[in-house]
Design a protein around this motif. Sequence first.
Motif, PDB file in Angstrom:
ATOM      1  N   SER A 163       6.612  -1.338  19.399  1.00  0.00           N
ATOM      2  CA  SER A 163       6.901  -2.727  19.737  1.00  0.00           C
ATOM      3  C   SER A 163       5.647  -3.402  20.248  1.00  0.00           C
ATOM      4  O   SER A 163       4.677  -2.754  20.624  1.00  0.00           O
ATOM      5  N   TRP A 171      19.865  -9.354  21.926  1.00  0.00           N
ATOM      6  CA  TRP A 171      18.624  -8.817  21.349  1.00  0.00           C
ATOM      7  C   TRP A 171      17.828  -9.903  20.637  1.00  0.00           C
ATOM      8  O   TRP A 171      16.595  -9.824  20.560  1.00  0.00           O
ATOM      9  N   ARG A 172      18.522 -10.939  20.168  1.00  0.00           N
ATOM     10  CA  ARG A 172      17.797 -12.031  19.539  1.00  0.00           C
ATOM     11  C   ARG A 172      17.182 -12.977  20.573  1.00  0.00           C
ATOM     12  O   ARG A 172      16.102 -13.535  20.354  1.00  0.00           O
ATOM     13  N   ALA A 173      17.839 -13.178  21.705  1.00  0.00           N
ATOM     14  CA  ALA A 173      17.408 -14.201  22.666  1.00  0.00           C
ATOM     15  C   ALA A 173      16.396 -13.699  23.681  1.00  0.00           C
ATOM     16  O   ALA A 173      15.610 -14.498  24.208  1.00  0.00           O
ATOM     17  N   GLN A 208      24.525  -8.903  20.083  1.00  0.00           N
ATOM     18  CA  GLN A 208      23.746  -9.556  19.034  1.00  0.00           C
ATOM     19  C   GLN A 208      22.951 -10.736  19.598  1.00  0.00           C
ATOM     20  O   GLN A 208      21.763 -10.903  19.308  1.00  0.00           O
ATOM     21  N   GLU A 209      23.590 -11.541  20.423  1.00  0.00           N
ATOM     22  CA  GLU A 209      22.911 -12.681  21.016  1.00  0.00           C
ATOM     23  C   GLU A 209      21.767 -12.221  21.924  1.00  0.00           C
ATOM     24  O   GLU A 209      20.683 -12.820  21.944  1.00  0.00           O
TER      25      GLU A 209
END
Length: 453
Positions: free
Chosen positions: A419, A397-399, A394-395
Amino acid sequence: MPQTMDLTVVDPRTGDLVTRIPITDSATCAEAVARARAAAPGWARTPAADRAAALAKAAESVRAAADELAALNERETGKLRDDAIGGVEAGVGTLVQYAELGPLHRGRSLHGAWAATDLMIPEPRGVVAVLTPWNDPVAVAAGLLGAALVTGNTVVHKPSERCPQTGRRFAELLAEQLPDGVLEIVDGDGTVGAYLVADDVDVVSHVGSSATGNAISRVCAERGAKTVLENGGNDALIVDAGVDPRWAAEQAALGAFANAGQICVSVERIFVHESVSDAFLTELVTQARDWADRIGPMVDRRQRAVVQSHVDDAVANGARLLIGGATPEGPGSFYPPTVLADCTPDMAVLRDETFGPVAPVRVCPDFAAALRAAADDRYGLAATVLTPDMAHAQEAWRALPVGTVKINDVFGGAPGGASQPRRASGNGFGFGPELLDEMTAVKVVHWSAPPTS
């Protein structure tokens, strides 16, 4: 009279001459753009369903010519036959997709006054210059040409100088189903691309190097032309603690060595958690040895020399060469699967896009350090994370500041995804349904009733 020069293409397996093709001169390029400009009003007025039907017929023509196109691609770029066939099949699928989506591309109605009609309507932008690469010439061109044509634009297409026969033949199959001037084809290197970019075109769609993309952006900014750019990538792979080292090595090898490392989203940088680093490196060397007989040549010796220079720079600055790393003797432009350990950020192999079958590895003390290192790059195309930890995934793909993040699968994704590359990797949606939006401009219409007497 301008001097005519030739493109020379040699077989990357044997070094034998494949073809010589005259380079289109500036005057002829200008004539092609003028023909496309003259054809633009009629094509824009053609019903969307008719444009789609023409594209669907073109898809069938491409399907029927799959063996011919694959053979040309194999000879010009060294692409393996199965991969070349797969590229044609992907191109056919993309043309069919845009033939289906084109008539469904719609605008909006707005809620205005009772006596008025308010609309937002997408319209073709005009003439699109499409500049396509050599590493997957049919599949990439199918997307850009298909989306531009089905939305009512006319196109001037320049295939890569490294596969001029493949690119031209594919475009000819499309042009046979279209009115004269709707799809023009020119041949040449970067000079011909520069002619097109500086000419009377409304959109430039380019897949290729970041240096070329930057030059295109500058020229188009001065003229007010739109750009759709998918440029260089330096895609990271993070290997987290707790993963199976063998599986992780299989994923890394697939990402780094498939198509001899010549895929836009190839794995270019590997960051591995120190707790699995020794086992991972051992398995990766085994994978490189297994891949040695499964990859074809690089596209040409010029690109191979770039790869060798990156490897030499890494070794000279302290990297450990675990396997490969030497240009083989003999004909063609083959290069072995190569694994480098102890790589550092100052090395070209981590700093720049290598675009060859090289897997450079940097060991990191923890996942957070690996994530920071992966994000610290001027490119922003894609990245992959191998982890059993949901919080880490989770971290990540967000970062990660990239257009595409893949978790536990180096290649893959659902149909229809699109994309936007970031930073030096370009701008705009280069594929998917959103590419139809890139190829059109929205006009707002306010239509009110005249006053009554």
